[in-house]
Design a protein around this motif. Structure first.
Motif, mmCIF file in Angstrom:
data_model
loop_
_atom_site.group_PDB
_atom_site.id
_atom_site.type_symbol
_atom_site.label_atom_id
_atom_site.label_comp_id
_atom_site.label_asym_id
_atom_site.label_seq_id
_atom_site.Cartn_x
_atom_site.Cartn_y
_atom_site.Cartn_z
ATOM 1 N N GLY A 1 0.755 -1.202 0.120
ATOM 2 C CA GLY A 1 -0.278 -0.131 0.294
ATOM 3 C C GLY A 1 1.358 1.126 0.158
ATOM 4 N N ASN A 2 1.651 1.344 0.897
ATOM 5 C CA ASN A 2 2.911 2.389 0.698
ATOM 6 C C ASN A 2 3.616 2.965 -0.499
ATOM 7 O OD1 ASN A 2 4.011 4.860 2.910
ATOM 8 N ND2 ASN A 2 5.843 3.346 2.465
ATOM 9 N N ARG A 3 3.989 1.068 -0.618
ATOM 10 C CA ARG A 3 5.029 0.837 -2.009
ATOM 11 C C ARG A 3 4.019 2.327 -3.235
ATOM 12 N NH1 ARG A 3 8.728 -1.536 -5.638
ATOM 13 N NH2 ARG A 3 9.667 -1.922 -3.992
ATOM 14 N N LEU A 4 2.765 1.731 -4.109
ATOM 15 C CA LEU A 4 2.229 2.419 -4.586
ATOM 16 C C LEU A 4 0.672 3.473 -4.430
ATOM 17 C CD1 LEU A 4 0.108 -1.516 -5.548
ATOM 18 C CD2 LEU A 4 2.069 0.055 -6.145
ATOM 19 N N ARG A 5 1.129 4.034 -2.977
ATOM 20 C CA ARG A 5 0.819 5.537 -2.346
ATOM 21 C C ARG A 5 -0.708 4.821 -2.808
ATOM 22 N NH1 ARG A 5 5.657 6.738 -5.029
ATOM 23 N NH2 ARG A 5 7.395 8.009 -3.444
ATOM 24 N N HIS A 6 -1.404 3.534 -2.623
ATOM 25 C CA HIS A 6 -2.828 3.693 -2.752
ATOM 26 C C HIS A 6 -3.468 3.995 -1.260
ATOM 27 C CE1 HIS A 6 -5.871 2.079 -4.215
ATOM 28 N NE2 HIS A 6 -6.782 1.763 -3.051
ATOM 29 N N GLY A 7 -3.423 5.610 -1.110
ATOM 30 C CA GLY A 7 -4.178 6.500 0.214
ATOM 31 C C GLY A 7 -2.898 6.461 0.913
ATOM 32 N N ILE A 8 -3.105 7.048 2.003
ATOM 33 C CA ILE A 8 -2.303 7.528 3.168
ATOM 34 C C ILE A 8 -2.363 6.398 3.904
ATOM 35 C CG2 ILE A 8 -1.564 9.890 4.800
ATOM 36 C CD1 ILE A 8 -3.327 11.535 3.036
ATOM 37 N N PHE A 9 -1.062 6.345 4.615
ATOM 38 C CA PHE A 9 -0.807 5.115 5.499
ATOM 39 C C PHE A 9 -1.073 5.542 6.608
ATOM 40 C CE2 PHE A 9 2.459 2.679 8.769
ATOM 41 C CZ PHE A 9 1.569 1.565 8.245
ATOM 42 N N MET A 10 -1.619 5.269 7.406
ATOM 43 C CA MET A 10 -2.318 5.762 9.171
ATOM 44 C C MET A 10 -1.763 4.743 9.594
ATOM 45 S SD MET A 10 -3.732 8.044 7.994
ATOM 46 C CE MET A 10 -4.303 8.986 9.812
ATOM 47 N N GLY A 11 -1.497 3.824 9.913
ATOM 48 C CA GLY A 11 -0.475 2.755 10.806
ATOM 49 C C GLY A 11 -1.068 1.181 10.754
ATOM 50 N N THR A 12 -0.370 0.502 11.512
ATOM 51 C CA THR A 12 -0.724 -0.720 11.373
ATOM 52 C C THR A 12 -0.882 -1.238 12.905
ATOM 53 O OG1 THR A 12 0.233 -1.532 9.233
ATOM 54 C CG2 THR A 12 -0.152 -2.993 10.232
ATOM 55 N N THR A 13 -1.475 -2.635 12.944
ATOM 56 C CA THR A 13 -1.535 -3.043 14.464
ATOM 57 C C THR A 13 -1.473 -4.219 14.138
ATOM 58 O OG1 THR A 13 -4.085 -2.695 14.901
ATOM 59 C CG2 THR A 13 -3.219 -0.558 15.700
ATOM 60 N N ILE A 14 -1.943 -5.076 15.485
ATOM 61 C CA ILE A 14 -2.463 -6.465 15.213
ATOM 62 C C ILE A 14 -2.037 -6.516 17.102
ATOM 63 C CG2 ILE A 14 -0.508 -7.611 13.188
ATOM 64 C CD1 ILE A 14 0.681 -8.701 15.437
ATOM 65 N N VAL A 15 -3.814 -7.559 16.999
ATOM 66 C CA VAL A 15 -4.205 -7.321 18.533
ATOM 67 C C VAL A 15 -3.601 -8.411 19.221
ATOM 68 C CG1 VAL A 15 -6.457 -6.797 17.740
ATOM 69 C CG2 VAL A 15 -6.163 -8.910 17.882
ATOM 70 N N ASP A 16 -3.447 -8.757 20.749
ATOM 71 C CA ASP A 16 -2.553 -9.854 21.416
ATOM 72 C C ASP A 16 -4.235 -10.737 21.331
ATOM 73 O OD1 ASP A 16 -0.997 -7.689 21.772
ATOM 74 O OD2 ASP A 16 -1.606 -7.219 23.575
ATOM 75 N N ALA A 17 -4.996 -10.391 21.546
ATOM 76 C CA ALA A 17 -6.003 -11.599 21.692
ATOM 77 C C ALA A 17 -7.240 -11.245 20.860
ATOM 78 C CB ALA A 17 -6.477 -11.629 23.421
ATOM 79 N N ILE A 18 -7.845 -12.600 20.841
ATOM 80 C CA ILE A 18 -9.656 -12.111 20.043
ATOM 81 C C ILE A 18 -10.235 -12.868 21.230
ATOM 82 C CG2 ILE A 18 -8.631 -11.361 18.499
ATOM 83 C CD1 ILE A 18 -9.082 -14.413 17.705
ATOM 84 N N THR B 1 -13.643 -16.361 16.783
ATOM 85 C CA THR B 1 -12.031 -16.672 15.960
ATOM 86 C C THR B 1 -12.434 -15.805 14.530
ATOM 87 O OG1 THR B 1 -13.048 -18.470 15.163
ATOM 88 C CG2 THR B 1 -12.510 -18.086 17.751
ATOM 89 N N SER B 2 -13.281 -15.440 14.042
ATOM 90 C CA SER B 2 -12.864 -15.523 12.955
ATOM 91 C C SER B 2 -12.281 -13.569 12.733
ATOM 92 C CB SER B 2 -14.582 -15.069 11.787
ATOM 93 O OG SER B 2 -15.220 -14.651 12.291
ATOM 94 N N ALA B 3 -12.967 -12.950 13.972
ATOM 95 C CA ALA B 3 -12.499 -11.727 13.825
ATOM 96 C C ALA B 3 -11.038 -11.353 13.737
ATOM 97 C CB ALA B 3 -12.517 -11.117 15.196
ATOM 98 N N ARG B 4 -10.838 -9.835 13.360
ATOM 99 C CA ARG B 4 -9.314 -9.753 12.812
ATOM 100 C C ARG B 4 -8.330 -9.905 13.675
ATOM 101 N NH1 ARG B 4 -10.122 -4.356 9.289
ATOM 102 N NH2 ARG B 4 -10.746 -3.872 10.947
#
Length: 635
Positions: free
Chosen positions: A457-474, A479-482
């Protein structure tokens, strides 16, 4: 056309007017028409809104409302200080004269205390006010003893029992024979809401719309705006459990009007087609009679879309939809009735229902965000918990609806009751679904996937990058939650050509592309990405004319697009080719930045998040490392 204040046609309004005038007599300058700002406290048991008509007769005795330099506002116990001061400034602060009616238990901010000239208490309706109202409005004369006797009975019973053609003694006898817990005949019990709409959380634009409707209905009721300026129809969409029915109840309470409900299933339960149509018309007629009122139609999508009806029931279903349209159209000429439909499937509603002038406002109620979920929990618990007390429950409540949260708090209170102690945060934790930690190999896998989205996404400049996260638990229940996400801010207005959509597909497929580079194959966690990419590739071919043909198709829903792919082999092949090409392009980009891919993955595994600034740092470090490696090789 001149807008005059509403006449005092109801005996109750006239009696409240008498009590208000008596209170104002303690400040003669204002009572005689002079300038001033007065705060009136309603007696216990009376809502501030009940005095609206009386207040407008004090403020606008004979002149045009729109030209008068007077203001009016209500103050109840749910309003926050900032809102009270803002409303005072806009409604009263610039006026020559104003009246604020406050609930008996409302906290009066210091800013209001210094702004008003005096604070006065309105007395409850007594025998004198009742006698005056009965004589002037109903042409009924009664003694002070009769008036005192009438006031011993529930006032809502008394006002509907008093009529011009009835003798006072007959009214007293009838009231004496009526059980006090019985609702007055012909007056359905008003809708009750657990909280005012202003204090509810998780409703976003729907809440804003509702608060504006409450103001508009009030201004219409006193003649400030015409009915044409009031939104008369709304469709609320959203997944089950987000609180569409709860919203309707809270809205009716906020507006101070009756809530009348209906649904196709309820109307069909009465019998055949004729009975169904009769029941529907009766509900609309009930709403008209109760005006101002809100008519709530649940599961409005069950009426269906006339263009999609099967031949075996087309005539029946078409007549039902036509009857609904006839009733909604009639509302435009029946002032005071707002129609709200609720649906889980907006695409199944006949477009004619959503046409301008009918239910033309569309608002989606989404799942509550983290802060709203915590606020909803705090509101349900009613035990003095603050948002910070419940902060640790944000992850555990992920993807939960308002109904899910209400269920959890009921269970928490039950646990506390059995233990004979106040409810605690631990009780709430126990009531929520168990959590599964995202750690080890699974955490690494999710980090690789989200790193792929981030870098492509950053290389193709497809929008403005706002951040990335991963969760600690679901949640173990969901269990289908992102497990994570990369966020890009996309422009609302842009030139979307074929390259734009190809870039979008490449970004969507870059998660599984990263998995294939790192692990040799991708897993099923990217199914939703693949579905979205397939949808876009199909629309490029079938709807946008950006593929092998300029032919346009009306197909837009996923089921319709799936049928196109199934029955048009050539289209299916072109979709496959587009997906394969963009998948390979994403892999090429990531392979070129393999070192950066590993560094971003490590950052996400360790920190759980990646900011735009940190991504820039990692990119700079990677570029420096690549340059040093190149120098060593050349040496």
């Amino acid at each position: 056309m001149s807008k005059k204040r509403t006449p005092l046609k109801r005996a109750k309004d006239f009696a409240l007017y008498v009590t208000m005038r008596k209170a104002l007599n303690e400040y003669p300058r204002f009572a005689l028409g002079g300038a001033g700002h007065i705060l009136l406290r309603a007696p216990e048991g009376n809502m501030p809104g009940e005095y609206s008509t009386a207040a407008f007769h004090v403020l606008y005795p004979d002149e045009d409302i729109l030209k008068a330099d007077s203001g009016y506002m209500l103050l109840d116990d749910t309003m926050k200080e900032a809102k009270i001061l803002t409303e005072f400034e806009s409604e009263c602060g610039t006026k020559e004269r104003s009246i604020i009616v406050a609930a008996s238990n409302a906290a009066i901010p210091a800013g209001i205390k210094v702004a008003v000239d005096t604070i006065l208490d309105i007395e409850p309706i007594g025998p004198r006010a009742l006698r005056i109202a009965a004589r002037v409005v109903l042409k009924i004369r009664m003694s002070e003893e009769q008036a005192a006797q009438l006031l011993k009975y529930p006032t809502e019973h008394m006002w509907v029992a008093l009529r011009r053609e009835r003798k006072v003694d007959d009214v007293i006898q009838k009231l004496a024979q009526t059980p006090r817990n019985e609702a007055p005949t012909g007056r359905p019990k008003p809708s009750q809401a657990s909280a005012s709409l202003a204090e509810m959380h998780g409703y976003g634009k729907a809440k804003e719309w509702g608060l504006q409707l409450a103001r508009d209905l009030f201004e219409w009721s006193v003649g400030i705006i015409p009915w044409d300026d009031v939104d008369k129809g709304l469709v609320l969409s959203g997944p089950p459990g987000v609180g569409k029915t709860v919203f309707a109840k809270a809205l009716a309470a906020e507006c101070g009007v009756e809530l009348i409900t209906g649904s196709l299933g309820q109307w069909q339960a009465t019998g055949h087609l004729g009975d169904t149509l009769k029941a529907m018309r009766a509900t609309f007629a009930k709403a008209k009679k109760a005006a101002p009122a809100i008519l709530f139609i649940d599961e409005i999508d069950s009426f269906g879309d006339r263009s999609k009806f099967a031949p075996d029931n087309k005539d029946y279903s078409t007549q039902v939809v036509n009857a609904l349209l006839e009733q909604i159209d009639g509302i435009e000429g029946r002032e005071g009735v707002v129609v709200i439909g609720a649906t889980n499937n907006l695409e199944n509603i006949d477009p004619a229902i959503l046409r301008a002038g009918r239910l033309d406002q569309l608002i989606e109620i989404e799942l509550p965000n983290a802060s709203d979920r915590i606020a909803i929990l705090a509101a349900h618990l009613k035990s003095g918990f603050t948002a910070s007390d419940l902060e640790a429950l944000k992850v555990a409540t992920q993807e939960m609806t308002g109904a899910d949260l209400a269920k959890a708090t009921r269970e928490a209170r039950r646990i506390a009751r059995l233990a004979k102690r106040p409810v605690s945060v631990d009780d709430v934790k126990v009531s929520l679904p168990a959590m599964v930690k995202i750690e080890g190999e699974m955490r690494h896998y999710i980090a690789v996937h989200e790193s792929g989205h981030t870098l492509v996404g950053n290389r193709l400049r497809h929008g403005i990058f706002m951040g990335t996260t991963i969760v600690d638990a679901i949640s173990a229940q969901n269990t289908s939650a992102r497990g994570g996400a990369a966020y890009f801010d996309m422009p609302l207005i842009a030139r979307r050509d074929r390259q734009y959509y190809c870039d979008q597909i490449a970004v969507m497929l870059s998660g599984i592309a990263a998995e294939e580079i790192v692990f040799g194959a991708f897993a099923d966690g990217g199914a939703s990405d693949l579905a979205a990419a397939t949808r876009i590739a199909t629309l490029m071919e079938s709807r946008f004319g950006m593929g092998g043909t300029l032919r346009h198709s009306l197909a837009a829903q996923d089921a319709e697009l799936e049928r196109l792919r199934q029955f048009d082999r050539h289209l299916s092949e072109r979709v496959h080719r587009t997906l394969q090409e963009e998948f390979e392009r994403a892999k090429t980009i990531l392979a070129e930045d393999r070192r950066l891919l590993d560094h971003v993955t490590s950052e996400l595994v360790g920190e759980g998040s990646l900011t735009p600034h940190r991504l820039s740092e990692l990119m700079d470090q990677n570029a420096e490392g690549a340059a040093e490696s190149a120098e060593r090789l050349s040496a």
